[in-house]
Design an enzyme around this catalytic site. Sequence first.
Site, PDB file in Angstrom:
ATOM      1  CG  HIS A   1     -85.876 -43.665 -32.726  1.00 54.94           C
ATOM      2  ND1 HIS A   1     -84.827 -44.310 -33.313  1.00 54.94           N
ATOM      3  CD2 HIS A   1     -86.478 -42.933 -33.696  1.00 54.94           C
ATOM      4  CE1 HIS A   1     -84.782 -43.979 -34.587  1.00 54.94           C
ATOM      5  NE2 HIS A   1     -85.774 -43.149 -34.848  1.00 54.94           N
TER       6      HIS A   1
ATOM      7  CG  ASP B   1     -92.583 -38.027 -35.758  1.00 54.79           C
ATOM      8  OD1 ASP B   1     -92.406 -37.173 -36.633  1.00 54.79           O
ATOM      9  OD2 ASP B   1     -92.347 -39.233 -35.933  1.00 54.79           O
TER      10      ASP B   1
END
Length: 436
Positions: free
Chosen positions: A313, A371
């Site tokens: 991320h 996710d």
Amino acid sequence: MKLADNKATLSFSNGSPSVELPVYQGNVGPDVVDIRKLYAQTGMFTYDPGFLSTAACQSAITYIDGDKGELLYRGYPIEQLATQCDYLDTCHLLLYGNLPNAEAKAKFTKTVTYHTMVNEQMQFFLRGFRRDAHPMAIMTGLVGAMSAFYHDSTDINNPEHREISAIRLIAKMPTLVAMAYKYSAGQPYVYPRNDLSYAGNFLHMMFATPCEEYKVNPVIERALDRIFILHADHEQNASTSTVRLCGSSGTNPFAAIAAGVACLWGPAHGGANEACLTMLEDIQRMGGISKVGEFMNQVKDKSSNVKLMGFGHRVYKNYDPRAKLMQETCKEVLTALGLENDPLFKLAMSLEKIALEDDYFVQRKLYPNVDFYSGIVQRAIGIPVSLFTAIFALARTVGWIAQLNEMIGDPEYKIGRPRQLFTGSVKRDVPPVGAR
Ligand code: CMC
């Protein structure tokens, strides 16, 4: 935003005079150097492709501490919101800045509930798409088309229009996503039901048919509601920045949100949940857990272009707090559905364990993101893989609107207009055709 005691000084090695730049402090998080007057003072721009060090706005909505792995909506930790509130509480919080009391909650729920039906004409617009169109292609079109169906709420400078378009978008997104699904499945659309919760109504529109009653399973309803809460906002990510930039031209809210939907589709952003599940299915087909080592070698080989989807991320350099909550939900849903031995869940756990101990991931601070587990939950619920990103878009709509409305209300807001470092040809004359 308050002025810090210190200032930044920018000096140049060629003898040009140095410039002093104001520094501002937020309530928490890094200070910012104000470079707005830099061009006027020096004739220079700053260069920051990918916005690695650039705060493009001030915002009071969502705060992420990437090193700690902390996510706050209006100051409230995501863990508390996910366990003590529902999605409509969260929507109220993001839009208006406070958690609703019982009376405000009942009013807000009623308002959203009574806007869930879409203009009947929209189904004819939807029919223009191929049945095998990707749901995100359909959603980009449908959300954009809302400005044609609801043109009585398209003036971004009118607070009443902004309010009604916000409610319409939050209320109608589940209806549109379910319609896109029903269309691809060749089934009749199911109209919204006002006696169901936000998540329950969505499940009903997705899975009911005129042939038999569909009873909403409360475990699945709660799981879906949690997915919505976890995806509701995430400060200045790519799609939110797209919505802000698009809205900064004064375009209508539906058009700005449609731009956000389009941006979210990419596999580096919202499309990662679909890409992650496809990756897990591919590894499973290749032989499952026994092939994890081989797959990881490909991920670490820079020439392979293979990524561990659902990992890494831009902001989190620690475990994404949403991934932890999603892992819990995943266990709950699989247990409730008798799928404790789901091979994809086992595969995901094994990939996570290896990655968290592997030097490649440790050194780069790559951890599971939201996710990584959300696809497994959605698949268990019966949602087709190609619809995952549309569900992310449904949930993120409130964040996009809250951010858009915050921008419009900011007295410092201007049309967004990045500058560039030009590397193309300098001025030259067009040669005659024969000389080209
Ligand atoms: N698998 C393997 N290597 C990775 C991964 C990954 N998933 N993510 C980052 N890296 C490597 C990357 O190759 C780079 O290595 P090196 O320093 O040797 O060149 C290093 O880690 C830093 O990565 P980066 O690409 O510079 O980081 P970024 O901030 O530009 O990208 C990201 C962030 C999310 C796009 C990226 O981590 C990624 O592509 N992850 C997979 C896709 C994904 O799961 N996206 C969902 C994000 S969360 C939901 C959302 O907000 O949309």
